[in-house]
Each structure stands twice: as structure tokens, then as C-alpha cells.
Design a protein around this motif. Structure first.
Motif, PDB file in Angstrom:
ATOM      1  N   VAL A  37      50.795 -78.937  93.106  1.00 22.57           N
ATOM      2  CA  VAL A  37      50.157 -77.808  93.782  1.00 22.57           C
ATOM      3  C   VAL A  37      49.449 -78.253  95.054  1.00 22.57           C
ATOM      4  O   VAL A  37      49.129 -79.426  95.225  1.00 22.57           O
ATOM      5  CB  VAL A  37      49.131 -77.124  92.847  1.00 22.57           C
ATOM      6  N   SER A  38      49.201 -77.275  95.913  1.00 22.70           N
ATOM      7  CA  SER A  38      48.418 -77.535  97.124  1.00 22.70           C
ATOM      8  C   SER A  38      46.933 -77.400  96.792  1.00 22.70           C
ATOM      9  O   SER A  38      46.562 -76.869  95.745  1.00 22.70           O
ATOM     10  CB  SER A  38      48.825 -76.552  98.222  1.00 22.70           C
ATOM     11  N   PRO A  39      46.036 -77.853  97.681  1.00 24.54           N
ATOM     12  CA  PRO A  39      44.603 -77.873  97.364  1.00 24.54           C
ATOM     13  C   PRO A  39      44.008 -76.524  96.958  1.00 24.54           C
ATOM     14  O   PRO A  39      43.113 -76.466  96.125  1.00 24.54           O
ATOM     15  CB  PRO A  39      43.969 -78.394  98.663  1.00 24.54           C
ATOM     16  N   ASP A  40      44.479 -75.413  97.539  1.00 24.80           N
ATOM     17  CA  ASP A  40      43.879 -74.108  97.262  1.00 24.80           C
ATOM     18  C   ASP A  40      44.514 -73.378  96.082  1.00 24.80           C
ATOM     19  O   ASP A  40      44.221 -72.201  95.861  1.00 24.80           O
ATOM     20  CB  ASP A  40      43.972 -73.216  98.510  1.00 24.80           C
ATOM     21  N   GLN A  87      43.444 -66.220 100.030  1.00 25.30           N
ATOM     22  CA  GLN A  87      43.817 -67.591  99.692  1.00 25.30           C
ATOM     23  C   GLN A  87      45.332 -67.695  99.682  1.00 25.30           C
ATOM     24  O   GLN A  87      46.034 -66.723  99.361  1.00 25.30           O
ATOM     25  CB  GLN A  87      43.284 -67.990  98.306  1.00 25.30           C
ATOM     26  N   ALA A  88      45.840 -68.879 100.023  1.00 27.23           N
ATOM     27  CA  ALA A  88      47.279 -69.129  99.971  1.00 27.23           C
ATOM     28  C   ALA A  88      47.518 -70.537  99.471  1.00 27.23           C
ATOM     29  O   ALA A  88      46.765 -71.458  99.793  1.00 27.23           O
ATOM     30  CB  ALA A  88      47.920 -68.934 101.344  1.00 27.23           C
ATOM     31  N   ALA A  89      48.562 -70.688  98.645  1.00 21.54           N
ATOM     32  CA  ALA A  89      48.853 -72.000  98.066  1.00 21.54           C
ATOM     33  C   ALA A  89      50.332 -72.101  97.747  1.00 21.54           C
ATOM     34  O   ALA A  89      51.081 -71.119  97.818  1.00 21.54           O
ATOM     35  CB  ALA A  89      48.008 -72.220  96.813  1.00 21.54           C
ATOM     36  N   ILE A  90      50.728 -73.297  97.389  1.00 24.39           N
ATOM     37  CA  ILE A  90      52.108 -73.559  96.972  1.00 24.39           C
ATOM     38  C   ILE A  90      52.069 -74.269  95.637  1.00 24.39           C
ATOM     39  O   ILE A  90      51.166 -75.064  95.364  1.00 24.39           O
ATOM     40  CB  ILE A  90      52.851 -74.407  98.044  1.00 24.39           C
ATOM     41  N   THR A  91      53.040 -73.977  94.793  1.00 28.11           N
ATOM     42  CA  THR A  91      53.111 -74.619  93.478  1.00 28.11           C
ATOM     43  C   THR A  91      54.558 -74.843  93.080  1.00 28.11           C
ATOM     44  O   THR A  91      55.455 -74.100  93.513  1.00 28.11           O
ATOM     45  CB  THR A  91      52.406 -73.760  92.406  1.00 28.11           C
ATOM     46  N   SER A  92      54.778 -75.856  92.273  1.00 25.88           N
ATOM     47  CA  SER A  92      56.139 -76.130  91.798  1.00 25.88           C
ATOM     48  C   SER A  92      56.455 -75.360  90.531  1.00 25.88           C
ATOM     49  O   SER A  92      57.616 -75.183  90.182  1.00 25.88           O
ATOM     50  CB  SER A  92      56.304 -77.636  91.532  1.00 25.88           C
ATOM     51  N   ARG A 124      46.704 -64.681  97.455  1.00 22.11           N
ATOM     52  CA  ARG A 124      45.724 -63.730  96.904  1.00 22.11           C
ATOM     53  C   ARG A 124      45.203 -62.838  98.023  1.00 22.11           C
ATOM     54  O   ARG A 124      44.746 -63.332  99.055  1.00 22.11           O
ATOM     55  CB  ARG A 124      44.570 -64.475  96.234  1.00 22.11           C
ATOM     56  N   THR A 125      45.276 -61.536  97.786  1.00 19.99           N
ATOM     57  CA  THR A 125      44.861 -60.581  98.810  1.00 19.99           C
ATOM     58  C   THR A 125      43.393 -60.193  98.646  1.00 19.99           C
ATOM     59  O   THR A 125      42.839 -60.260  97.544  1.00 19.99           O
ATOM     60  CB  THR A 125      45.722 -59.315  98.744  1.00 19.99           C
ATOM     61  N   GLU A 126      42.787 -59.779  99.734  1.00 19.57           N
ATOM     62  CA  GLU A 126      41.392 -59.348  99.706  1.00 19.57           C
ATOM     63  C   GLU A 126      41.251 -57.950  99.111  1.00 19.57           C
ATOM     64  O   GLU A 126      40.261 -57.636  98.452  1.00 19.57           O
ATOM     65  CB  GLU A 126      40.830 -59.363 101.130  1.00 19.57           C
ATOM     66  N   SER A 127      42.264 -57.096  99.320  1.00 22.22           N
ATOM     67  CA  SER A 127      42.187 -55.711  98.863  1.00 22.22           C
ATOM     68  C   SER A 127      42.567 -55.547  97.404  1.00 22.22           C
ATOM     69  O   SER A 127      42.253 -54.530  96.787  1.00 22.22           O
ATOM     70  CB  SER A 127      43.106 -54.833  99.719  1.00 22.22           C
ATOM     71  N   GLY A 128      43.274 -56.523  96.838  1.00 22.50           N
ATOM     72  CA  GLY A 128      43.775 -56.391  95.475  1.00 22.50           C
ATOM     73  C   GLY A 128      45.161 -55.799  95.411  1.00 22.50           C
ATOM     74  O   GLY A 128      45.788 -55.782  94.343  1.00 22.50           O
ATOM     75  N   ASP A 129      45.695 -55.320  96.537  1.00 22.57           N
ATOM     76  CA  ASP A 129      47.057 -54.779  96.602  1.00 22.57           C
ATOM     77  C   ASP A 129      47.989 -55.900  97.041  1.00 22.57           C
ATOM     78  O   ASP A 129      48.188 -56.131  98.234  1.00 22.57           O
ATOM     79  CB  ASP A 129      47.108 -53.604  97.580  1.00 22.57           C
ATOM     80  N   ALA A 130      48.562 -56.598  96.065  1.00 23.95           N
ATOM     81  CA  ALA A 130      49.346 -57.794  96.379  1.00 23.95           C
ATOM     82  C   ALA A 130      50.581 -57.478  97.214  1.00 23.95           C
ATOM     83  O   ALA A 130      50.934 -58.230  98.130  1.00 23.95           O
ATOM     84  CB  ALA A 130      49.754 -58.490  95.078  1.00 23.95           C
ATOM     85  N   SER A 131      51.265 -56.380  96.935  1.00 25.51           N
ATOM     86  CA  SER A 131      52.515 -56.073  97.634  1.00 25.51           C
ATOM     87  C   SER A 131      52.300 -55.713  99.103  1.00 25.51           C
ATOM     88  O   SER A 131      53.254 -55.692  99.884  1.00 25.51           O
ATOM     89  CB  SER A 131      53.235 -54.924  96.923  1.00 25.51           C
ATOM     90  N   SER A 132      51.051 -55.459  99.502  1.00 20.40           N
ATOM     91  CA  SER A 132      50.791 -55.029 100.878  1.00 20.40           C
ATOM     92  C   SER A 132      51.042 -56.133 101.903  1.00 20.40           C
ATOM     93  O   SER A 132      51.200 -55.840 103.094  1.00 20.40           O
ATOM     94  CB  SER A 132      49.349 -54.529 101.004  1.00 20.40           C
ATOM     95  N   VAL A 133      51.070 -57.386 101.485  1.00 20.60           N
ATOM     96  CA  VAL A 133      51.251 -58.485 102.436  1.00 20.60           C
ATOM     97  C   VAL A 133      52.645 -59.100 102.348  1.00 20.60           C
ATOM     98  O   VAL A 133      52.909 -60.122 102.979  1.00 20.60           O
ATOM     99  CB  VAL A 133      50.178 -59.586 102.216  1.00 20.60           C
TER     100      VAL A 133
END
Length: 392
Positions: A111-114, A72-77, A221-230
Motif C-alpha cells: 500500500v501507499s502511505p495514505d 484522501q487517495a491511495a494505492i493498494t495491491s 475517499r471523498t469529502e462529500s461522502g458521494d464516492a461516485s461523484s469523482v
């Protein structure tokens, strides 16, 4: 004195450890695992209006969503635990505050929809924002459960309208100030896990399509749970859109929560170090005092053994002497701890300054340490040769 000091230091460390553990058990209102965040700022010269800004964010989010490993990807203020917070007054349509009530200023977010899916924020009622919530469509808003219970405790807030940018009861309120509630989400901790629920003033969310942003926080949000990997992939997507824009302030949500607890971790580390030193000194002190006493009483011990005292009795006598010192230190330390630990009351969360569990645990630890310090001198006393002792 050493035992009493060790007791006070250990009590302080124990209270801080318990407090930190209680804080870590608090539900922040979202799922921080596997979430990467970072800031992007759009210069006014190249993104002068809402149209250009919306096009940029749409392109950025589309590219991030297509990145392998991103769920998932989103933007927030306004990102929780980022230090970037905004509060603004908002009131329900037709609401008349009771005399003496101040206007609420909840957390405001765009925020964006997701966003709610990317952050793992629970949707309790209604719907999240949609791509069809555009700038020319019905102005919509999502509120959190706290605001829903505050203004509509016995009914659903869906379909109700809230006024932003004006005060209920004013004349000639512009139509664009009215926002229709389409969803209710769970409350989110914004700054501190230990913020009392009574200090929460609610949160509300606008769709980014209806309130363009020149500064936003990317949430992936990453699928693997390793946030820094992306991280590198997100930078690449941003660079392809606009090579002059930096992706800065990058951190995982877990790191941001950890940073918010720094003021609790530092005192815990310091108190733990001092407590360890004090505990070591207490153990050495008890051992040294008893060893010296046994050496001074060799003749007395020799006479006792010559008159029939068993080694076990001599052992118990020396141990009792050491435990008596330990007990006096524990009593003095308990009194001092009750008086001094109140000084760190403001740093504690979910535990009292005189928590009995911590008190008893520390007393047990010191008792065991005191007993261990008594064993060697006591065993040495049982090896005294009556003939040698009396000969001296």
C-alpha cells in the motif's frame, strides 16, 4: 396444511432476514462510506521496472489528491471484498513453531502511505508508512492486531523483525528478507463480513515504494461522502498521465460489500416471495373454509339464535373454529420448521435455526392473519335471520 406451509416459509424468510441484519451490523474494520475504488494495470512494455512504476503511481495519486472533493487517495495491491486476495507465509525473526503447528499464511498487501487514512483503518500503535520509506531505506512492515497478539501477546511488536521470502531458522537468510515492524492496525474483513474470527489468519502490509506494483487498486475517499461523484475526475487524471490505460472495475466500497452479501440476499428474496404467497393462501383458505362452514350451518345457527344465543356467542363460536384450525397448522408448521430450517443453517449468521424470537414472531403474525380471516365469516354468521334459516 396451508397454515403449516406458510409457517415454514415465514420462518425461513425471518431467519434469513435476521441473518442479513446481523451480517450488516458487523464491523468490516474500515469505513466504506464515501470510498471510490477501481483497478489500473501497467503494461510491462511501457513500465518495465520499479522506477517507472513508482513514478506513475506517485503522479496518479498526486493528481487525484488535487482533485476537488477528494480527501484522501491511495494505492493498494489487495482491496477487501474485491476478490483480489493474496496470502503468503511470513514469520517473526527467531520464532520456533511448536511441534505440529503449520506455518501461517496471512493476507499480504502492498500500500501507499495514505492507504489506512483513505480506507478508515484504525492505526492502533506506531506509525503509518511515510514518504521516506523508500527503496533504499530500512525495509519496514505494518501488521494487524491479530498477528501482533498471535506472536507478541504480552509486549509491543514495534521494532521486531519479520522474515518474508524465507523461513525462520534457515541458513543464510538474505538481509532484504527482514522487515522491521513500524505500526499495528486494526483487523480487516477481507472477503466476507460473516467470516468467523477464528478463521482469520492476520494481515501484513508493505510500503509500495519498497515493493513496486504493476497492478494496483486506486482508493479515493471523498469529502462529500458521494464516492461516485469523482469517478470522471479520476478517469481524467489517469488519462492525462497515460491515455491508453483504462480505469476499470470501478465500484464504491459500499457496493462491494453489498455484492459480497448477494448469496444471502437472493435466498431472502425468494423465501420472502414464497412466504407472502403462502400467507395469502393460508388467509384465503381459512376464510373460505369458515365461509363454507357458516353457509352449511345456517340452519343450526338459526336454531341457536332462535333459542336465545346472542350474536356475540355465535361470533365467538365461529372464531374459535377458525383459530382451532390455525393452531393446528401452527403446531404442524413448527414441527416441520424445526426439521427443515436446519437445511439452511449454513446460510445463517448470528442466529440459530430454531431462534425463539423468530418462531414467536412468525406464530404471532399467523395468529393475527388467522384471526382476521375469521372475522368476516363470523360477522356474517351473526346476521343469520332465524326465521329465514328455519324456513329453509
Amino acid at each position: 396444511g396451508q397454515v403449516a406451509l406458510a409457517f415454514v416459509m415465514l420462518i425461513g424468510a425471518g431467519l434469513m432476514f435476521t441473518s442479513l441484519r446481523q451480517a450488516l451490523s458487523v464491523d468490516p474494520g474500515f469505513e466504506p462510506e464515501g470510498v471510490l475504488t477501481g483497478f489500473v494495470s501497467l503494461p510491462q512494455a511501457r513500465y518495465p521496472d520499479g522506477v517507472a512504476q513508482r513514478q506513475f503511481w506517485d503522479g496518479l495519486l498526486e493528481g487525484i489528491r488535487n482533485t476537488p472533493g477528494v480527501a484522501q487517495a491511495a494505492i493498494t495491491s489487495q482491496l477487501p471484498f474485491s476478490g483480489n486476495n493474496s496470502n503468503s507465509v511470513i514469520t517473526p525473526e527467531g520464532y520456533v513453531p511448536p511441534p505440529g503447528e503449520s506455518l501461517l499464511s496471512p493476507y499480504q498487501n502492498t500500500v501507499s502511505p495514505d492507504y489506512f487514512a483513505a480506507m478508515g483503518i484504525e492505526l492502533l500503535e506506531g506509525r503509518a508508512f511515510l514518504g521516506s520509506d523508500g527503496p533504499d531505506d530500512l525495509r519496514v512492515i505494518i501488521i494487524d492486531e491479530w498477528l501482533a497478539n498471535r506472536y507478541w501477546p504480552d509486549e509491543s511488536p514495534l521494532g521486531q523483525r519479520m522474515i518474508y521470502g524465507a523461513i525462520a531458522g534457515m541458513e543464510d537468510i538474505p538481509e532484504e528478507a527482514f522487515h522491521t515492524i513500524v505500526g499495528v492496525v486494526g483487523p480487516v474483513k477481507q472477503r466476507d463480513l460473516t467470516q468467523p474470527d477464528g478463521e482469520h489468519t492476520g494481515s501484513y502490509y508493505f510500503p509500495v515504494a519498497q515493493r513496486p506494483l504493476s497492478f494496483g487498486t486506486v482508493v479515493a475517499r471523498t469529502e462529500s461522502g458521494d464516492a461516485s461523484s469523482v469517478t470522471g475526475d479520476v478517469r481524467a487524471v489517469l488519462g492525462n498521465l497515460d491515455g491508453e490505460l483504462p480505469f476499470f472495475g470501478v465500484a464504491t466500497m459500499e457496493d462491494r460489500i453489498d455484492e459480497s452479501l448477494l448469496q444471502r440476499r437472493v435466498p431472502l428474496i425468494l423465501l420472502s416471495v414464497f412466504a407472502a404467497v403462502a400467507l395469502f393462501l393460508a388467509m384465503v383458505g381459512i376464510y373460505g373454509a369458515l365461509a363454507y362452514s357458516v353457509n352449511q350451518r345456517r340452519r343450526e345457527i338459526g336454531i341457536r339464535m332462535a333459542m336465545g344465543s346472542a350474536p356475540a356467542e355465535v361470533f365467538r363460536t365461529v372464531v374459535r373454529q377458525g383459530l382451532r384450525v390455525t393452531a393446528l397448522g401452527l403446531v404442524a408448521g413448527a414441527i416441520a420448521a424445526v426439521l427443515l430450517t436446519r437445511l439452511i443453517q449454513t446460510l445463517l449468521f448470528g442466529v440459530g435455526a430454531t431462534d425463539p424470537t423468530v418462531m414467536l414472531s412468525v406464530a404471532g403474525i399467523l395468529a393475527v392473519v388467522g384471526l382476521a380471516a375469521c372475522v368476516v365469516p363470523a360477522r356474517r354468521a351473526t346476521t343469520v335471520n332465524p326465521v329465514d334459516a328455519l324456513g329453509k
